[in-house]
Design a protein around this motif. Structure first.
Motif, PDB file in Angstrom:
ATOM      1  N   GLU A  79       0.827  -1.203   0.000  1.00 10.76           N
ATOM      2  CA  GLU A  79       0.000   0.000   0.000  1.00 10.76           C
ATOM      3  C   GLU A  79       0.867   1.261   0.000  1.00 10.76           C
ATOM      4  O   GLU A  79       0.535   2.256  -0.667  1.00 10.76           O
ATOM      5  N   ASP A  80       1.987   1.221   0.735  1.00  7.01           N
ATOM      6  CA  ASP A  80       2.906   2.360   0.725  1.00  7.01           C
ATOM      7  C   ASP A  80       3.402   2.645  -0.695  1.00  7.01           C
ATOM      8  O   ASP A  80       3.485   3.807  -1.119  1.00  7.01           O
ATOM      9  N   VAL A  81       3.747   1.595  -1.422  1.00  3.46           N
ATOM     10  CA  VAL A  81       4.258   1.771  -2.784  1.00  3.46           C
ATOM     11  C   VAL A  81       3.167   2.348  -3.680  1.00  3.46           C
ATOM     12  O   VAL A  81       3.428   3.248  -4.497  1.00  3.46           O
ATOM     13  N   ARG A  82       1.953   1.871  -3.533  1.00  5.09           N
ATOM     14  CA  ARG A  82       0.845   2.403  -4.354  1.00  5.09           C
ATOM     15  C   ARG A  82       0.631   3.888  -4.078  1.00  5.09           C
ATOM     16  O   ARG A  82       0.392   4.685  -4.996  1.00  5.09           O
ATOM     17  N   LEU A  83       0.731   4.289  -2.824  1.00  2.00           N
ATOM     18  CA  LEU A  83       0.572   5.702  -2.476  1.00  2.00           C
ATOM     19  C   LEU A  83       1.718   6.547  -3.035  1.00  2.00           C
ATOM     20  O   LEU A  83       1.505   7.685  -3.484  1.00  2.00           O
ATOM     21  N   VAL A 116       9.847   2.640  -9.917  1.00  2.00           N
ATOM     22  CA  VAL A 116      10.104   2.174  -8.553  1.00  2.00           C
ATOM     23  C   VAL A 116      11.146   1.070  -8.593  1.00  2.00           C
ATOM     24  O   VAL A 116      10.923   0.008  -9.183  1.00  2.00           O
ATOM     25  N   VAL A 117      12.289   1.341  -7.967  1.00  2.00           N
ATOM     26  CA  VAL A 117      13.357   0.349  -7.801  1.00  2.00           C
ATOM     27  C   VAL A 117      13.270  -0.140  -6.361  1.00  2.00           C
ATOM     28  O   VAL A 117      13.412   0.645  -5.425  1.00  2.00           O
ATOM     29  N   THR A 118      13.021  -1.418  -6.206  1.00  3.70           N
ATOM     30  CA  THR A 118      12.833  -1.973  -4.867  1.00  3.70           C
ATOM     31  C   THR A 118      13.972  -2.906  -4.497  1.00  3.70           C
ATOM     32  O   THR A 118      14.321  -3.816  -5.262  1.00  3.70           O
ATOM     33  N   TYR A 119      14.528  -2.660  -3.348  1.00  2.26           N
ATOM     34  CA  TYR A 119      15.579  -3.519  -2.797  1.00  2.26           C
ATOM     35  C   TYR A 119      15.007  -4.927  -2.590  1.00  2.26           C
ATOM     36  O   TYR A 119      13.840  -5.090  -2.245  1.00  2.26           O
TER      37      TYR A 119
END
Length: 324
Positions: free
Chosen positions: A120-124, A134-137
């Motif tokens: 949800e944080d990423v969607r926001l 979005v580059v995610t570790y």
């Protein structure tokens, strides 16, 4: 005790420099059982660099940092993978090996970074920064990976960021890693305030004190450390890169600013190097033991499953990283 393919006692020679003789009998029975169980179940053990030496050097078939484990997981021909590491690593192994049984010896082996952000944080964030990749570790849940464009590790983060060919990216969730990469690239990086509870505790004052106490010591820092700590170090890199540095440069004295077991595992292969150990323990990595690896193989626990609706996009994010 099950009969292993060769005496577990013979393995002690690998680790005698880091495990006292009085401790070895505590490990020997579990090691012998695990070696036999791996043959019986056509299983392999993947172990992260932060695992203790009796796991890393005595029962693991594949070892390395998160990038190495992700790559090598794709080559595994075994029916069963036991992930000696934390939960997001087991999820990544399952994403890349959906038809195999993936087990994690302790399902509560988590990660402060993975816990610092949700899907949800990423969607926001996408709503706030429309069109920004979005580059995610990899230190994130499968659900977060599924909301991302591409994954990265500490070893390939800059290459991943620059591969996108854009002026600005979001790099989540490790703020310090993102800031350290931002110092190396022209790409603007939007960060998130996630931190590793191991690396965030190192301080510049601690590095300066180490140099005072050990003149000439070489200081290697993991890029999850705060930028001011990295600035005080002689070199910064992933656990694999730090290990390679020690092997190639062979400094007389070295400090690895990362999790405790890393120094022990690298020291096994470099008897001429003195390791100064101001390390911090990862409580999650230390939940993995020989005893629960053995139980995982005996009882098929704890099996990692991922919702197919999450697995497909999460797998794409990991595969895009591996393709670089």
């Amino acid at each position: 005790m099950l009969n292993p393919p060769f005496p577990a006692a013979a393995l002690y020679e690998r680790v005698r420099r880091v495990i006292p003789p009085i401790e070895w009998p505590v490990f020997e029975d579990d090691i012998a059982a695990i070696l036999a169980l791996k043959r019986e179940r056509n299983a392999v053990v993947l172990a992260h660099n932060y695992q203790t030496p009796e796991i890393f050097h005595c029962v693991a078939d594949i070892v390395g940092d998160s990038l190495a484990l992700a790559r090598k997981a794709m080559e595994v021909e075994a029916d069963v993978i036991v992930l000696a590491g934390v939960h997001f690593m087991a999820e990544t192994a399952k994403l890349l090996n959906p038809s195999k049984t993936v087990l994690i010896p302790d399902e509560d082996a988590g990660c402060s970074l993975a816990d610092s952000i949700t899907a949800e944080d990423v969607r926001l964030l996408r709503q706030r920064y429309p069109g920004v990749p979005v580059v995610t570790y990899v230190n994130t849940s499968a659900a977060v990976k599924a909301e991302s464009d591409i994954c990265c590790t500490s070893g390939n983060a800059r290459a991943v960021v620059e591969s996108l060919g854009v002026d600005r990216v979001m790099m989540l969730p490790d703020e310090y890693l993102a800031n350290n990469i931002a110092a190396e690239t022209e790409v603007e990086i939007i960060t998130w305030k996630g931190h590793c509870e191991v690396h965030e505790r190192f301080t510049p004052a601690e590095v300066r004190q180490l140099r005072e106490d050990h003149p000439g010591v070489v200081v290697l820092a993991h890029p999850e450390c705060p930028p001011e700590v990295v600035a005080e170090a002689d070199f910064s890199g992933s656990t694999a890169v730090m290990s390679d540095y020690v092997g190639q440069q062979k400094p007389p004295q070295v400090v690895l600013l990362t999790e405790c077991s890393m120094s022990d595992n690298v020291a096994v292969n470099h008897p001429g190097v003195e390791f100064i150990r101001p390390c911090n323990l990862c409580p999650h990595m230390k939940r993995i033991t020989l005893a629960n690896i053995r139980r995982a193989l005996e009882e098929n626990r704890h099996e990692v499953t991922i919702d197919p609706a999450i697995a497909a996009p999460a797998r794409r994010s990991v595969e895009r990283m591996l393709a670089i």
